[in-house]
Design a protein around this motif. Structure first.
Motif, short mmCIF file in Angstrom:
data_model
loop_
_atom_site.label_atom_id
_atom_site.label_comp_id
_atom_site.label_asym_id
_atom_site.label_seq_id
_atom_site.Cartn_x
_atom_site.Cartn_y
_atom_site.Cartn_z
N ALA A 69 0.83 -1.21 0.00
CA ALA A 69 0.00 0.00 0.00
C ALA A 69 0.86 1.26 0.00
O ALA A 69 0.62 2.20 -0.76
CB ALA A 69 -0.93 -0.01 1.21
N GLY A 70 1.90 1.27 0.87
CA GLY A 70 2.79 2.42 0.91
C GLY A 70 3.54 2.60 -0.39
O GLY A 70 3.70 3.73 -0.88
N TYR A 71 4.00 1.51 -0.97
CA TYR A 71 4.70 1.56 -2.26
C TYR A 71 3.80 2.17 -3.33
O TYR A 71 4.23 3.05 -4.10
CB TYR A 71 5.13 0.15 -2.65
N THR A 72 2.55 1.72 -3.37
CA THR A 72 1.61 2.20 -4.39
C THR A 72 1.33 3.69 -4.25
O THR A 72 1.36 4.44 -5.23
CB THR A 72 0.29 1.41 -4.30
N MET A 73 1.08 4.13 -3.01
CA MET A 73 0.75 5.55 -2.82
C MET A 73 1.95 6.45 -3.10
O MET A 73 1.81 7.52 -3.70
CB MET A 73 0.20 5.76 -1.40
N TRP A 74 3.14 6.02 -2.68
CA TRP A 74 4.33 6.81 -3.00
C TRP A 74 4.56 6.85 -4.51
O TRP A 74 5.00 7.87 -5.05
CB TRP A 74 5.57 6.23 -2.29
N LEU A 75 4.23 5.77 -5.18
CA LEU A 75 4.39 5.73 -6.63
C LEU A 75 3.49 6.77 -7.30
O LEU A 75 3.94 7.51 -8.19
CB LEU A 75 4.05 4.33 -7.16
N PHE A 76 2.24 6.87 -6.85
CA PHE A 76 1.33 7.85 -7.44
C PHE A 76 1.77 9.28 -7.13
O PHE A 76 1.67 10.17 -7.99
CB PHE A 76 -0.10 7.62 -6.94
N VAL A 77 2.25 9.52 -5.92
CA VAL A 77 2.69 10.87 -5.55
C VAL A 77 3.92 11.26 -6.36
O VAL A 77 3.99 12.36 -6.93
CB VAL A 77 2.99 10.94 -4.04
N LEU A 78 4.91 10.37 -6.43
CA LEU A 78 6.13 10.67 -7.19
C LEU A 78 5.83 10.88 -8.67
O LEU A 78 6.39 11.77 -9.31
CB LEU A 78 7.14 9.54 -7.03
N THR A 79 4.94 10.06 -9.21
CA THR A 79 4.58 10.19 -10.63
C THR A 79 3.96 11.55 -10.90
O THR A 79 4.30 12.22 -11.89
CB THR A 79 3.60 9.08 -11.04
N ALA A 80 3.05 11.98 -10.02
CA ALA A 80 2.40 13.29 -10.19
C ALA A 80 3.42 14.42 -10.15
O ALA A 80 3.39 15.34 -10.97
CB ALA A 80 1.34 13.49 -9.12
N VAL A 81 4.36 14.34 -9.20
CA VAL A 81 5.38 15.39 -9.06
C VAL A 81 6.27 15.43 -10.30
O VAL A 81 6.53 16.51 -10.87
CB VAL A 81 6.22 15.16 -7.79
N LEU A 82 6.76 14.27 -10.72
CA LEU A 82 7.65 14.22 -11.88
C LEU A 82 6.94 14.68 -13.16
O LEU A 82 7.52 15.41 -13.98
CB LEU A 82 8.17 12.80 -12.07
N LEU A 83 5.67 14.28 -13.32
CA LEU A 83 4.94 14.68 -14.51
C LEU A 83 4.70 16.18 -14.53
O LEU A 83 4.79 16.82 -15.59
CB LEU A 83 3.61 13.92 -14.59
N LEU A 84 4.43 16.75 -13.36
CA LEU A 84 4.26 18.20 -13.28
C LEU A 84 5.57 18.92 -13.63
O LEU A 84 5.57 19.93 -14.36
CB LEU A 84 3.80 18.61 -11.88
N LEU A 85 6.69 18.41 -13.12
CA LEU A 85 7.97 19.03 -13.42
C LEU A 85 8.30 18.95 -14.91
O LEU A 85 8.93 19.87 -15.45
CB LEU A 85 9.08 18.33 -12.61
N CYS A 86 7.87 17.87 -15.55
CA CYS A 86 8.13 17.71 -16.99
C CYS A 86 7.14 18.50 -17.85
O CYS A 86 7.27 18.49 -19.08
CB CYS A 86 8.06 16.23 -17.38
N SER A 87 6.17 19.13 -17.20
CA SER A 87 5.12 19.83 -17.95
C SER A 87 5.10 21.32 -17.64
O SER A 87 4.06 21.97 -17.68
CB SER A 87 3.74 19.22 -17.61
N ALA A 88 6.28 21.86 -17.31
CA ALA A 88 6.35 23.27 -16.92
C ALA A 88 5.80 24.20 -17.99
O ALA A 88 5.22 25.25 -17.69
CB ALA A 88 7.79 23.64 -16.59
N ASN A 89 5.93 23.81 -19.25
CA ASN A 89 5.44 24.66 -20.34
C ASN A 89 3.92 24.70 -20.43
O ASN A 89 3.37 25.50 -21.17
CB ASN A 89 6.02 24.19 -21.68
N ARG A 90 3.23 23.84 -19.66
CA ARG A 90 1.75 23.81 -19.69
C ARG A 90 1.14 24.29 -18.38
O ARG A 90 -0.08 24.27 -18.23
CB ARG A 90 1.25 22.38 -19.97
N TRP A 91 1.98 24.73 -17.43
CA TRP A 91 1.46 25.14 -16.12
C TRP A 91 0.44 26.27 -16.22
O TRP A 91 -0.56 26.28 -15.50
CB TRP A 91 2.61 25.58 -15.21
N ALA A 92 0.68 27.20 -17.11
CA ALA A 92 -0.22 28.36 -17.22
C ALA A 92 -1.63 27.95 -17.63
O ALA A 92 -2.62 28.58 -17.24
CB ALA A 92 0.35 29.37 -18.21
N GLU A 93 -1.73 26.89 -18.42
CA GLU A 93 -3.05 26.43 -18.90
C GLU A 93 -3.76 25.52 -17.90
O GLU A 93 -4.98 25.36 -17.97
CB GLU A 93 -2.88 25.65 -20.21
#
Length: 287
Positions: free
Chosen positions: A181-205
């Motif tokens: 359970a902990g592995y799964t939830m950390w995976l979703f949190v890390l994925t969201a953070v990394l995807l946001l960092l890779c999408s800086a050019n779309r933050w304004a939208e």
């Protein structure tokens, strides 16, 4: 497998196909996938203190899986931007267990048994049928449509390779974590953070898009987390292979959703192809 476990696994399959439909229906496929990933991360974040911290040995695998998930979401958006869900989804979900099985031969020294050989033929037959159907329609299509379907197929098959990769990574990581359970939830949190960092050019939208499509954030994020969580719960009560096989019914759910809600045309040939891929994926998981 108990009846309630079967029901839960089928619900997990339906949820997985449903959040994919939300992405496909969205006007901007990439921002929709970003909302789904962020939604899952936001739901997981307050639950982290309730689960044990994954063991240190699992963190390299956890980070590697999160990186693969970022690639997965980007390829998912690209596949849905260029092609139908009823074309891309079965290719992504059906070809992945095929690739896992084939990769296990040289990497793990395993060999395919008769049942897995049959599964390989079923999946390859379904993929080949989809390809032939695409080619048959090409004569009456514009060059742009032909190119779009070709791109959708390419992105879907690339994503199948990514799914196969993070499946093998998680198979090791979750065992080393000591807390699925902990592995799964950390995976979703890390994925969201990394995807946001890779999408800086779309933050304004993103804020305005999130307000207009709040259901993608809430239902999509909750759907992907619930789908994975329900499958994990089922695996504690039933054989893993049986649960994984039954979960592949998401391919059939996706075809129905695409036809009924997305108004995609399911010609008899595509129905046959999707059914072949679904049957092959189920047999492969059982093998």
């Amino acid at each position: 497998m108990a009846g309630e476990v079967v029901t839960v696994v089928l619900l997990a399959a339906l949820l997985h196909a449903s959040w994919n439909a939300l992405v496909k229906a969205g006007p901007d496929k990439y921002l929709s996938t970003l909302l789904v990933a962020c939604g899952a991360g936001l739901v997981s974040l307050p639950l982290l203190p309730l689960a044990a911290l994954p063991h240190a040995d699992s963190w390299p695998w956890l980070v590697a899986s999160a990186c693969c998930q970022v690639i997965y979401y980007r390829l998912l958006a690209a596949a849905y931007r260029h092609g139908d869900m009823s074309q891309a989804y079965p290719l992504m979900r059906g070809a992945a267990p095929l690739l896992v099985a084939l990769a296990s031969v040289p990497l793990l020294g395993e060999r395919l048994h008769l049942r897995q050989d049959i599964a390989v033929m079923l999946i390859c037959g379904g993929v080949l049928t989809l390809t032939i159907l695409r080619g048959a329609r090409a004569g009456a299509d514009t060059a742009a449509n032909r190119d779009a379907r070709r791109r959708a197929t390419g992105y879907a098959l690339l994503n199948a390779a990514v799914i196969a990769t993070y499946t093998m990574i998680d198979a090791v990581g979750v065992r080393r974590s000591g807390t699925p359970a902990g592995y799964t939830m950390w995976l979703f949190v890390l994925t969201a953070v990394l995807l946001l960092l890779c999408s800086a050019n779309r933050w304004a939208e993103l804020p305005a898009y999130a307000r207009r499509h709040a259901r993608v954030l809430l239902l999509g994020g909750g759907g992907t987390l619930a789908s994975y969580g329900l499958a994990l719960w089922a695996m504690t009560l039933a054989p893993v292979a049986a649960v994984a096989a039954l979960r592949e019914t998401s391919i059939l759910f996706a075809a129905v959703i695409a036809a009924v809600f997305l108004r995609e045309r399911l010609a008899p040939g595509r129905i046959v192809a999707v059914s072949l891929i679904a049957c092959g994926a189920i047999v492969m998981r059982l093998g």
